[in-house]
Every structure is written in C-alpha cells, then in structure tokens.
Write a protein that holds these residues in place. Sequence first.
Motif, PDB file in Angstrom:
ATOM      1  N   ALA A  48       0.840  -1.206   0.000  1.00 25.22           N
ATOM      2  CA  ALA A  48       0.000   0.000   0.000  1.00 25.22           C
ATOM      3  C   ALA A  48       0.870   1.249   0.000  1.00 25.22           C
ATOM      4  N   ILE A  49       1.477   1.542  -1.142  1.00 32.53           N
ATOM      5  CA  ILE A  49       2.362   2.695  -1.269  1.00 32.53           C
ATOM      6  C   ILE A  49       1.540   3.859  -1.802  1.00 32.53           C
ATOM      7  N   GLY A  50       1.297   4.842  -0.963  1.00 28.16           N
ATOM      8  CA  GLY A  50       0.461   5.968  -1.335  1.00 28.16           C
ATOM      9  C   GLY A  50       1.263   7.123  -1.916  1.00 28.16           C
ATOM     10  N   ILE A  51       0.525   8.162  -2.277  1.00 23.40           N
ATOM     11  CA  ILE A  51       1.147   9.346  -2.879  1.00 23.40           C
ATOM     12  C   ILE A  51       2.168   9.971  -1.923  1.00 23.40           C
ATOM     13  N   LEU A  52       1.789  10.107  -0.669  1.00 21.77           N
ATOM     14  CA  LEU A  52       2.693  10.732   0.297  1.00 21.77           C
ATOM     15  C   LEU A  52       3.946   9.882   0.521  1.00 21.77           C
ATOM     16  N   ALA A  53       3.788   8.555   0.504  1.00 18.85           N
ATOM     17  CA  ALA A  53       4.957   7.684   0.671  1.00 18.85           C
ATOM     18  C   ALA A  53       5.908   7.841  -0.511  1.00 18.85           C
ATOM     19  N   VAL A  54       5.361   7.936  -1.734  1.00 18.77           N
ATOM     20  CA  VAL A  54       6.204   8.152  -2.909  1.00 18.77           C
ATOM     21  C   VAL A  54       6.933   9.493  -2.807  1.00 18.77           C
ATOM     22  N   LEU A  55       6.200  10.530  -2.399  1.00 13.18           N
ATOM     23  CA  LEU A  55       6.830  11.842  -2.231  1.00 13.18           C
ATOM     24  C   LEU A  55       7.911  11.797  -1.156  1.00 13.18           C
ATOM     25  N   LEU A  56       7.672  11.009  -0.118  1.00 14.72           N
ATOM     26  CA  LEU A  56       8.683  10.861   0.934  1.00 14.72           C
ATOM     27  C   LEU A  56       9.960  10.249   0.362  1.00 14.72           C
ATOM     28  N   GLY A  57       9.819   9.167  -0.426  1.00  9.59           N
ATOM     29  CA  GLY A  57      10.987   8.537  -1.020  1.00  9.59           C
ATOM     30  C   GLY A  57      11.722   9.459  -1.977  1.00  9.59           C
ATOM     31  N   MET A 100      31.441   9.909   0.228  1.00 12.10           N
ATOM     32  CA  MET A 100      31.209   8.539   0.649  1.00 12.10           C
ATOM     33  C   MET A 100      31.897   7.585  -0.322  1.00 12.10           C
ATOM     34  N   ASP A 101      32.241   6.381   0.182  1.00 13.12           N
ATOM     35  CA  ASP A 101      32.771   5.373  -0.723  1.00 13.12           C
ATOM     36  C   ASP A 101      31.617   4.785  -1.534  1.00 13.12           C
ATOM     37  N   PRO A 102      31.907   4.034  -2.594  1.00 11.07           N
ATOM     38  CA  PRO A 102      30.848   3.537  -3.478  1.00 11.07           C
ATOM     39  C   PRO A 102      29.775   2.712  -2.763  1.00 11.07           C
ATOM     40  N   ILE A 103      30.183   1.897  -1.797  1.00  8.73           N
ATOM     41  CA  ILE A 103      29.200   1.075  -1.093  1.00  8.73           C
ATOM     42  C   ILE A 103      28.248   1.958  -0.291  1.00  8.73           C
ATOM     43  N   GLN A 104      28.796   2.967   0.398  1.00  6.20           N
ATOM     44  CA  GLN A 104      27.950   3.895   1.129  1.00  6.20           C
ATOM     45  C   GLN A 104      26.985   4.606   0.189  1.00  6.20           C
ATOM     46  N   GLN A 105      27.489   4.971  -0.980  1.00  2.53           N
ATOM     47  CA  GLN A 105      26.623   5.637  -1.952  1.00  2.53           C
ATOM     48  C   GLN A 105      25.483   4.721  -2.385  1.00  2.53           C
ATOM     49  N   GLN A 106      25.770   3.441  -2.587  1.00  2.13           N
ATOM     50  CA  GLN A 106      24.738   2.498  -2.975  1.00  2.13           C
ATOM     51  C   GLN A 106      23.691   2.335  -1.871  1.00  2.13           C
ATOM     52  N   VAL A 107      24.171   2.249  -0.630  1.00  2.00           N
ATOM     53  CA  VAL A 107      23.244   2.124   0.498  1.00  2.00           C
ATOM     54  C   VAL A 107      22.335   3.343   0.575  1.00  2.00           C
ATOM     55  N   PHE A 108      22.926   4.535   0.482  1.00  2.00           N
ATOM     56  CA  PHE A 108      22.134   5.754   0.581  1.00  2.00           C
ATOM     57  C   PHE A 108      21.219   5.941  -0.634  1.00  2.00           C
ATOM     58  N   SER A 109      21.573   5.330  -1.750  1.00  2.00           N
ATOM     59  CA  SER A 109      20.695   5.404  -2.913  1.00  2.00           C
ATOM     60  C   SER A 109      19.466   4.534  -2.743  1.00  2.00           C
ATOM     61  N   ILE A 110      19.621   3.406  -2.048  1.00  2.00           N
ATOM     62  CA  ILE A 110      18.510   2.484  -1.844  1.00  2.00           C
ATOM     63  C   ILE A 110      17.660   2.868  -0.635  1.00  2.00           C
ATOM     64  N   MET A 111      18.295   3.457   0.390  1.00  6.33           N
ATOM     65  CA  MET A 111      17.611   3.731   1.644  1.00  6.33           C
ATOM     66  C   MET A 111      16.293   4.493   1.489  1.00  6.33           C
ATOM     67  N   PRO A 112      16.218   5.553   0.658  1.00  5.08           N
ATOM     68  CA  PRO A 112      14.937   6.272   0.546  1.00  5.08           C
ATOM     69  C   PRO A 112      13.786   5.384   0.101  1.00  5.08           C
ATOM     70  N   MET A 126       7.538   3.353   5.789  1.00  6.13           N
ATOM     71  CA  MET A 126       6.733   4.444   6.316  1.00  6.13           C
ATOM     72  C   MET A 126       5.331   4.507   5.722  1.00  6.13           C
ATOM     73  N   ALA A 127       5.091   3.798   4.625  1.00  8.84           N
ATOM     74  CA  ALA A 127       3.792   3.896   3.946  1.00  8.84           C
ATOM     75  C   ALA A 127       2.598   3.596   4.858  1.00  8.84           C
ATOM     76  N   PRO A 128       2.664   2.610   5.784  1.00 14.50           N
ATOM     77  CA  PRO A 128       1.491   2.337   6.633  1.00 14.50           C
ATOM     78  C   PRO A 128       1.281   3.363   7.745  1.00 14.50           C
ATOM     79  N   PHE A 129       2.199   4.310   7.919  1.00 17.24           N
ATOM     80  CA  PHE A 129       2.064   5.289   8.997  1.00 17.24           C
ATOM     81  C   PHE A 129       0.945   6.281   8.672  1.00 17.24           C
ATOM     82  N   ALA A 130       0.526   7.014   9.708  1.00 17.35           N
ATOM     83  CA  ALA A 130      -0.536   8.003   9.534  1.00 17.35           C
ATOM     84  C   ALA A 130      -0.147   9.028   8.480  1.00 17.35           C
ATOM     85  N   ALA A 131      -1.125   9.406   7.666  1.00 17.17           N
ATOM     86  CA  ALA A 131      -0.870  10.351   6.575  1.00 17.17           C
ATOM     87  C   ALA A 131      -0.356  11.685   7.106  1.00 17.17           C
ATOM     88  N   GLY A 132      -0.822  12.106   8.279  1.00 16.90           N
ATOM     89  CA  GLY A 132      -0.355  13.361   8.857  1.00 16.90           C
ATOM     90  C   GLY A 132       1.135  13.340   9.148  1.00 16.90           C
TER      91      GLY A 132
END
Length: 581
Positions: A486-495, A509-521, A528-534
């Motif tokens: 259940a990925i909503g509009i706000l969750a997409v905007l968050l990512g 950052m080294d390449p591995i850190q960059q890859q992690v930070f690229s995937i993390m969002p 975070m998608a199931p959290f309250a919309a507010g």
Amino acid sequence: MENSRNFVLVLTLSLAVLIGWQWAMDYFYPQPEEVPVTAEQVDTPAEQAAVAASGEIGGGAMPAVDLATSLGSAQRVPIDSPKIAGSINLQGAFLDDVVLKDYAATPDADSEPVRIFAPRGTAIQQYSQFGYLLNGQKISDDAVWQADGGTLSPGNPVTLTHDAGDGVTIELTYSIDENYMVSVEQAISNGSAAPVVAQPYGLVGRTSTTASDDFFIAHSGPIGSFGQSVDYDYDYDDVEESGKVSPAGAPDWIGFTDIYWLAALVPQQGAAPDATFRSLGADAYRADMIYDPVTVPAGRKYTATSRLFAGAKDSEILDSYQDAGIPQFGLAIDWGWFRWFEKPFLWLLKNIFEIVGNFGVAIIILTIIVRGLMFPIAQKQFGSMAAMKAIQPKMKALQDKHKDDKLKQQQEMQKLFKEEQVNPLAGCLPLILQIPIFFALYKVLYLAIEMRHQNFLWIEDLSAPDPATILNLFGLLPFTPPSFLAIGILAVLLGVTMWLTFKLNPSAMDPIQQQVFSIMPWVLMFIMAPFAAGLLLYWVTSNILTLAQQKYLYSKHPQLKAAAEREKAEKAAAAAEADGS
C-alpha cells in the motif's frame, strides 16, 4: 566486480528488510479477532475474594452477548452529558454503555459516535463496576438494583439502591461533570443488630482484541500512576504472563488506555487501596481498586467516594483534572522525555488549525515555523563544517608529520583548532540539539487526538494511512491492497524528496555507502507507507524544507561543496584503481 557483488548484497538485504518488516508487524501487532468471553473470565474482584474465602470454585459459561440486545434492556438508567451518552445496567450495577458525542467512529458524515464501553460478553466489551464485599461475600451480579433520579446528567445525580438483607442497604450515587468524569459515592447502611465488615471496590474490565497497538512511541494497555509516578511498563502480554500485576506505590489512578481513549479509576483522596491488573484469560483483562476492609457498627453508615474517567485523551481536559488534584493525570498521554517541547508544539498546532481551518495546512505551517526557528542552528552547523573543510590541508599535514606519535598529533591538532578558532564539535552539537525537537514534533502528530478524522486534499483521515495507493491507481479502483504494497502518494513523495536530499548532499562517501544511501529512501518509502498520513505529510514537508535549506547554505559556503566534491572524486578514482588491479 567487488562493488557489483556488494550492490547485489545491499539490494538483497533491503528486500529482506521490507519482507521482514511486514512479517514483524503481522506477528507483533496481529489484527483483532472477536473472542467470546465466559463468566469465569469476567468475574469481579469481589467474586475472587469470595471464592478465596469459601474455598469454592465459581463461574460458569456465559454465552456471547449481542450488543443491541443487551443495550435494549429496560433495566437501564440513561446517561446524557455534554460529551458522553450511554446507560448504567441495573442488573449488577454495571456502567457498561458509553459513547463519545464529540468523536465519530468513522470519517463518514453519518457515522455513529465512538463507543468505548460495551457490556460484558460482547465482542468489544469494556465496563466498570463499583460495590462492596460484605463479610467477604460478593453481591450477585444478577441482583437488580433500584434507581432513583431519572437520567444521569450534570447537576442531576442518580442513586442505585440494593437491599443486601439483614437490614444492610447499599447505595451507589452516581454524578457526572461536563467532561468525562463520573463520581460514585459508595454508601453502606447497617441496620442490623451486629457489625458488618465492608470492603469497597471499583473495577474496569475490557478485552484486548479491540486495543490500539502498543507502539514504542505511544503506550497502549494497562496504565496508572502509583506514588505520583506514571507506569507505562506493562502491556497486555505482561499481565497475561504473570496472571496478576500489582505495581509498587499507592495508586493515584489505574486503568487501561488506547492511543486516543482512557478508562481509569481514581480512588478517594487520601486512601491507598490495593490496585492490581489481572488477566482473566481469552484476551480479557481487568484493573481492580480494592479498599481496606472497615467495620460498620450496627446502626451506622459508611461512605467512600471513587471516580471513573471514561473518555477521550484531550490534553487540556486531562491537565485540568491534574490541576484539580489527580496526580500526573496529564501523563495518561505518553508524552515521553520531550514533553516540554511537545506541549508547546501541540498548543501552536491547535491555534494554527483554528486560524486556517485545515489540519493538513496547519501541519505544513507548523513544520515551516519549527524549521525556520531551527535555521540559525543549521546555519551555524554549515559554517562550522566549512571552517573545518578550510583547515583540512593543515590537518592532513599534521597527521602525516606526526603519524608515529599519536599524543603529539592530538596536541598539535588542538593547537591548530585554537589558532584557527575552530571547534570540531560545533558541527555536531547543532544536529544533536535538533534531534529532540524534531522527534517531539513527530510524537505530537502521532498522539494528537485533534488530528483524528481531519481531512487534507484527497485524504479523509490524517490519522490513518494514505488511502490513495499505487496498486488501486491512487483510489480510482475500489479495493485496498495489502499493507506491504500500500504505497500511497505521500509515501512516494517521501521517497523522492529523501533521495533528492541525499543527492544534493555532496558528502564524500565510498561507493558502497553511496549504494546504500541510494537504496535507503526507497526502503523507507515502503516502511513508512502504513504510517498516519499526517506524519508522512510532516516528513515530506520537512524534506522539502531541507532541500531548500541545503541549496541556500551550499550557495553561501561554496568551498564546502567544492571540498566534498573533490574528496568524492578522489575516492571514486581510488576505488576504480583498486578494481582495475
């Protein structure tokens, strides 16, 4: 090749986090199921005391009760106050019917009010009872009390009377205020020729199947203040495992809480009754408040006055009861460590809402105000980072010069910081100061009952997850996908906004850190998608403000961005060289 393998590993771990998160939510927070309750499971403290005194085994199967049928009984005293409505069951003198006039069960315009009390045996049971043990014996729950006074309302008390035999009469006089507090004067008159040992009690019973989640940020379950210290330590599982829990300290109040609702017993001022939480089996629980026994001589009368709070956790109302003498009652809301920040935030949020008329807009404005107030701290943080970058070559030279003498190296570093008037901790301290403030704002939005059923654009309830998800074409298709997808509009905007924030920050950052930070969002987008919309609206707004803030501050400190980009290029070249070899 090594980086490719690491990337595959990071991606695999990220997918494992997503799947594991959903499994954990289903395991630790299963959906409620309707479970029938037996009479043995919902016995009163008086019944237990009577069983202990007589050595008999009591109880018998009590069939499931239909809510409408139970509430349709003629043996009820109606309740009608500005904030609650309901009734008292004359059979057993149970207060087991309470609805909240100011709160609807759903966002629909024709919704029924929220029901927080329902009779024993119903699927959503929660109830209260007050009474006496007489010489260790319990008055039968089948006994029908006599009522005098009509409808219980502010200024119009109602008295229930029961003839206990042998000249002993028990009276329960109920009164109610303009909010959610019911006072019960428990009186016993001994008209017999012999003294009577009487023991007043009060209880709240409920099922856990309708309880809100006990989350790390907000306690749900057994709660109370003991020795003027609120106890959030016990959940339903703890009580079930122990069977009986008796917190240390004299009770100031005791009961059960959900995220938005509270049912709590308040003892007579100056008294120290025995207060316990009990598991009754089959997801049924009870909070007891049993006073010490007293001897009532022949021809005399004894009275004890207890109170019951049954209502919404409105912070202003709870605080007003605390100001009137109920210790720590405002902390029935689990504010946590940062309540000194949270309450001003809630006050500001409510006042903004009164001005703009939309809670979503109020959240956005409050986030802008808080980020604006924190901007000087962020500016100081960037300035400190720029100063550290400016002396980076000198620091590198000292490290190379004294690489074999760590003590000398530290001494020279301190001397350099003093000469250049740079504090190496100045970049960290502003960040540390911001953490409690932003966490407090997040918690206010999680706890505020004012956000419940408030709408914003396509969202009907900001306290619920975003209803417009990708799989149902953002609400166009008439079905609700599983929470994992259940990925909503706000969750997409968050990512997206979080990804842009990472991209804008030119950290080396080294390449591995960059890859992690690229995937993390994108991982956080799912989490975070199931959290309250507010809450998501707050995070998205905060991320957008972070982007604007970073853009501005990097423009004011170009040397910071240039140095980071240089280090980034150097690390990329070193990594490429390592792969080539």
